[in-house]
Design a protein around this motif. Structure first.
Motif, PDB file in Angstrom:
ATOM      1  N   LEU A 114      38.912  38.490  36.116  1.00 19.47           N
ATOM      2  CA  LEU A 114      39.633  37.980  34.945  1.00 19.47           C
ATOM      3  C   LEU A 114      40.800  38.917  34.644  1.00 19.47           C
ATOM      4  O   LEU A 114      40.615  40.130  34.577  1.00 19.47           O
ATOM      5  CB  LEU A 114      38.699  37.929  33.730  1.00 19.47           C
ATOM      6  N   VAL A 115      41.999  38.342  34.515  1.00 18.83           N
ATOM      7  CA  VAL A 115      43.163  39.132  34.103  1.00 18.83           C
ATOM      8  C   VAL A 115      43.671  38.563  32.780  1.00 18.83           C
ATOM      9  O   VAL A 115      43.932  37.357  32.665  1.00 18.83           O
ATOM     10  CB  VAL A 115      44.274  39.082  35.173  1.00 18.83           C
ATOM     11  N   GLU A 116      43.775  39.447  31.786  1.00 21.64           N
ATOM     12  CA  GLU A 116      44.398  39.070  30.513  1.00 21.64           C
ATOM     13  C   GLU A 116      45.807  39.643  30.523  1.00 21.64           C
ATOM     14  O   GLU A 116      45.985  40.860  30.642  1.00 21.64           O
ATOM     15  CB  GLU A 116      43.560  39.617  29.361  1.00 21.64           C
ATOM     16  N   THR A 117      46.790  38.756  30.461  1.00 20.43           N
ATOM     17  CA  THR A 117      48.172  39.194  30.678  1.00 20.43           C
ATOM     18  C   THR A 117      48.777  39.758  29.390  1.00 20.43           C
ATOM     19  O   THR A 117      48.214  39.591  28.297  1.00 20.43           O
ATOM     20  CB  THR A 117      49.051  38.019  31.155  1.00 20.43           C
ATOM     21  N   SER A 118      49.947  40.375  29.543  1.00 24.26           N
ATOM     22  CA  SER A 118      50.613  40.965  28.378  1.00 24.26           C
ATOM     23  C   SER A 118      51.038  39.885  27.374  1.00 24.26           C
ATOM     24  O   SER A 118      51.234  40.166  26.199  1.00 24.26           O
ATOM     25  CB  SER A 118      51.815  41.790  28.823  1.00 24.26           C
ATOM     26  N   GLU A 119      51.157  38.628  27.848  1.00 22.73           N
ATOM     27  CA  GLU A 119      51.509  37.531  26.907  1.00 22.73           C
ATOM     28  C   GLU A 119      50.269  36.880  26.316  1.00 22.73           C
ATOM     29  O   GLU A 119      50.365  35.838  25.648  1.00 22.73           O
ATOM     30  CB  GLU A 119      52.322  36.443  27.622  1.00 22.73           C
ATOM     31  N   GLY A 120      49.118  37.451  26.585  1.00 24.67           N
ATOM     32  CA  GLY A 120      47.893  36.907  26.002  1.00 24.67           C
ATOM     33  C   GLY A 120      47.285  35.744  26.757  1.00 24.67           C
ATOM     34  O   GLY A 120      46.419  35.038  26.243  1.00 24.67           O
ATOM     35  N   LYS A 121      47.718  35.526  27.999  1.00 19.29           N
ATOM     36  CA  LYS A 121      47.105  34.461  28.824  1.00 19.29           C
ATOM     37  C   LYS A 121      45.870  35.015  29.535  1.00 19.29           C
ATOM     38  O   LYS A 121      45.819  36.197  29.888  1.00 19.29           O
ATOM     39  CB  LYS A 121      48.093  33.984  29.891  1.00 19.29           C
ATOM     40  N   ARG A 122      44.926  34.123  29.767  1.00 19.67           N
ATOM     41  CA  ARG A 122      43.739  34.481  30.561  1.00 19.67           C
ATOM     42  C   ARG A 122      43.815  33.735  31.889  1.00 19.67           C
ATOM     43  O   ARG A 122      43.816  32.496  31.909  1.00 19.67           O
ATOM     44  CB  ARG A 122      42.458  34.060  29.832  1.00 19.67           C
ATOM     45  N   VAL A 123      43.918  34.491  32.976  1.00 18.19           N
ATOM     46  CA  VAL A 123      43.954  33.879  34.302  1.00 18.19           C
ATOM     47  C   VAL A 123      42.839  34.498  35.133  1.00 18.19           C
ATOM     48  O   VAL A 123      42.560  35.690  35.017  1.00 18.19           O
ATOM     49  CB  VAL A 123      45.335  34.056  34.984  1.00 18.19           C
ATOM     50  N   ALA A 124      42.186  33.698  35.971  1.00 19.93           N
ATOM     51  CA  ALA A 124      40.974  34.187  36.621  1.00 19.93           C
ATOM     52  C   ALA A 124      40.805  33.607  38.015  1.00 19.93           C
ATOM     53  O   ALA A 124      41.425  32.600  38.376  1.00 19.93           O
ATOM     54  CB  ALA A 124      39.761  33.837  35.764  1.00 19.93           C
ATOM     55  N   TYR A 125      39.947  34.271  38.785  1.00 24.46           N
ATOM     56  CA  TYR A 125      39.628  33.860  40.158  1.00 24.46           C
ATOM     57  C   TYR A 125      38.120  33.966  40.330  1.00 24.46           C
ATOM     58  O   TYR A 125      37.523  34.983  39.984  1.00 24.46           O
ATOM     59  CB  TYR A 125      40.378  34.774  41.130  1.00 24.46           C
ATOM     60  N   THR A 126      37.524  32.920  40.868  1.00 28.67           N
ATOM     61  CA  THR A 126      36.061  32.911  41.017  1.00 28.67           C
ATOM     62  C   THR A 126      35.578  33.836  42.132  1.00 28.67           C
ATOM     63  O   THR A 126      34.443  34.303  42.080  1.00 28.67           O
ATOM     64  CB  THR A 126      35.548  31.503  41.372  1.00 28.67           C
ATOM     65  N   GLY A 127      36.415  34.126  43.163  1.00 26.97           N
ATOM     66  CA  GLY A 127      35.866  34.662  44.405  1.00 26.97           C
ATOM     67  C   GLY A 127      34.885  33.649  44.972  1.00 26.97           C
ATOM     68  O   GLY A 127      34.843  32.491  44.528  1.00 26.97           O
ATOM     69  N   ASP A 128      34.080  34.051  45.947  1.00 27.05           N
ATOM     70  CA  ASP A 128      33.043  33.157  46.473  1.00 27.05           C
ATOM     71  C   ASP A 128      31.848  33.203  45.522  1.00 27.05           C
ATOM     72  O   ASP A 128      31.509  34.264  45.002  1.00 27.05           O
ATOM     73  CB  ASP A 128      32.593  33.611  47.865  1.00 27.05           C
ATOM     74  N   PHE A 129      31.189  32.080  45.327  1.00 29.17           N
ATOM     75  CA  PHE A 129      30.083  32.084  44.358  1.00 29.17           C
ATOM     76  C   PHE A 129      29.145  30.895  44.562  1.00 29.17           C
ATOM     77  O   PHE A 129      29.507  29.888  45.144  1.00 29.17           O
ATOM     78  CB  PHE A 129      30.630  32.024  42.915  1.00 29.17           C
ATOM     79  N   ARG A 130      27.925  31.067  44.035  1.00 35.60           N
ATOM     80  CA  ARG A 130      26.979  29.964  43.857  1.00 35.60           C
ATOM     81  C   ARG A 130      26.918  29.668  42.375  1.00 35.60           C
ATOM     82  O   ARG A 130      26.814  30.586  41.555  1.00 35.60           O
ATOM     83  CB  ARG A 130      25.576  30.392  44.304  1.00 35.60           C
ATOM     84  N   VAL A 131      26.936  28.412  42.037  1.00 32.27           N
ATOM     85  CA  VAL A 131      27.085  28.036  40.633  1.00 32.27           C
ATOM     86  C   VAL A 131      25.893  28.482  39.788  1.00 32.27           C
ATOM     87  O   VAL A 131      26.064  28.921  38.645  1.00 32.27           O
ATOM     88  CB  VAL A 131      27.350  26.510  40.502  1.00 32.27           C
ATOM     89  N   ASP A 132      24.677  28.418  40.351  1.00 28.18           N
ATOM     90  CA  ASP A 132      23.498  28.623  39.506  1.00 28.18           C
ATOM     91  C   ASP A 132      23.437  30.006  38.873  1.00 28.18           C
ATOM     92  O   ASP A 132      23.056  30.155  37.729  1.00 28.18           O
ATOM     93  CB  ASP A 132      22.222  28.370  40.312  1.00 28.18           C
TER      94      ASP A 132
END
Ligand SMILES: [Zn+2]
Length: 337
Positions: A114-132
């Motif tokens: 999770l990256v919270e930017t200097s403008e207050g946006k939240r941008v994120a990347y899941t990477g590889d994952f299992r949902v459960d």
């Protein structure tokens, strides 16, 4: 780049770097980004890591990921000053941005970013994952999602519990002697833990690299019981005489070892049934460390981000982007396009 990448500061470069905010490149080298994040130790997420270690201000990862890379890819200079180890949930501040790694259920040490930017946006990347086992990243302006099984063909609609199936298959075959289990690093150790927790107490035998990965997994809290090297006398005798033990080998050695014993391959690339015979004494078990198509959609639905980018570099993200737009009504694009 489509409008998603430009407006929300999330995208995937032509070389597979997942770009978040202004500073961060995940899972591949990017010459313009001072921060590199390694989400986990699988090879397709270590692209250009040597260059990142040389030129980035910081290379962020969990301690478990660092240790796994160390045993699988021993020549990388991981003790150079740029590596910064983060706990899950521990924020790292850089140039007005805040980077946080959050647990992903995939292999030991795997993280979402999770990256919270200097403008207050939240941008994120899941990477590889299992949902459960993966907590959804809520309130994101843009979310980059892995797309390994991102097509409606890739559904595992089995009624059986694959973990229970694995245990019963191994137990039954142990009556006839050695059982070989073939899989990838990380998943092999997960199978070991499943068997130990089900009270399978025969010796576990493995070649050197699987052994060292297992040591790392145990040091980071996995319960694998005793395990022994296939090159040591005890292991050699067990395998040579086909005695009851479980031998864990990397999938790449499948054609070379244990050819006359019972064999189980664990793979995510199986959708027809939970278990399928593929050789005289060989079965394929559909045990995956990724979400299937329904799991990917379910994760995005739970997160409910404003926009989605699918990783079209490591796998085909076009179908997943289309299905997310169509079924969930969330704007989605595949990148690189
Ligand atoms: Zn992976």
């Amino acid at each position: 780049m489509g409008c998603v990448g430009v407006s929300e500061k999330a995208g995937v470069s032509a070389r597979g770097a997942v770009l978040l905010g202004d500073s961060v490149a995940c899972d591949a080298f990017d010459a313009d980004r001072p921060l590199r994040v390694v989400t986990h130790a699988h090879a397709d997420h270590l692209v250009g890591l040597r260059r990142s270690l040389k030129s980035c201000d910081k290379v962020l990862m969990t301690a478990a990921t660092r240790d796994l890379i160390g045993v699988v890819n021993g020549s990388l200079p991981l003790d150079c000053g740029s590596v910064e180890l983060l706990e899950y949930g521990e924020p790292f501040e850089y140039g007005g941005e805040r980077v946080t790694l959050l647990k992903a259920d995939h292999i030991l040490g795997a993280a979402q970013v999770l990256v919270e930017t200097s403008e207050g946006k939240r941008v994120a990347y899941t990477g590889d994952f299992r949902v459960d086992g993966t907590e959804p990243l809520l309130g994101c302006d843009a979310l980059v999602v892995e797309a390994t099984y991102g097509s409606p063909w890739f559904r595992r609609a089995f009624k059986v519990d694959v973990r229970e199936l694995l245990v019963s298959m191994v137990e039954e075959r142990l009556r006839r002697g050695t059982v070989y289990v073939f899989g990838y690093y990380g998943k092999l150790q997960e199978v070991m833990q499943i068997l130990r927790r089900a009270d399978v107490c025969v010796p576990f035998v493995m070649p050197e690299r699987v052994f060292h990965v297992s040591e790392v997994c145990e040091a980071h809290g996995m319960e694998l019981g005793d395990f022994t090297l296939s090159t040591e006398t005890e292991g050699q005798v067990l395998l040579d005489e086909d005695l009851p033990c479980v031998a864990f080998y990397h999938m790449n050695t499948r054609k070379k070892v244990g050819l006359r014993s019972s064999r189980i391959c664990v793979s995510g690339w199986e959708f027809r049934s939970a278990c399928r015979q593929i050789g005289e004494r060989e079965h394929l078990v559909a045990f995956s460390d990724h979400s299937d198509f329904c799991g990917l959609l379910e994760y995005v639905r739970r997160c409910s981000p404003k926009r989605v980018v699918t990783d079209n570099h490591r796998s085909n993200g076009v179908t997943l982007a289309r299905e997310i737009s169509r079924r969930l009504g969330i704007p989605a694009v595949a990148m690189p396009g």
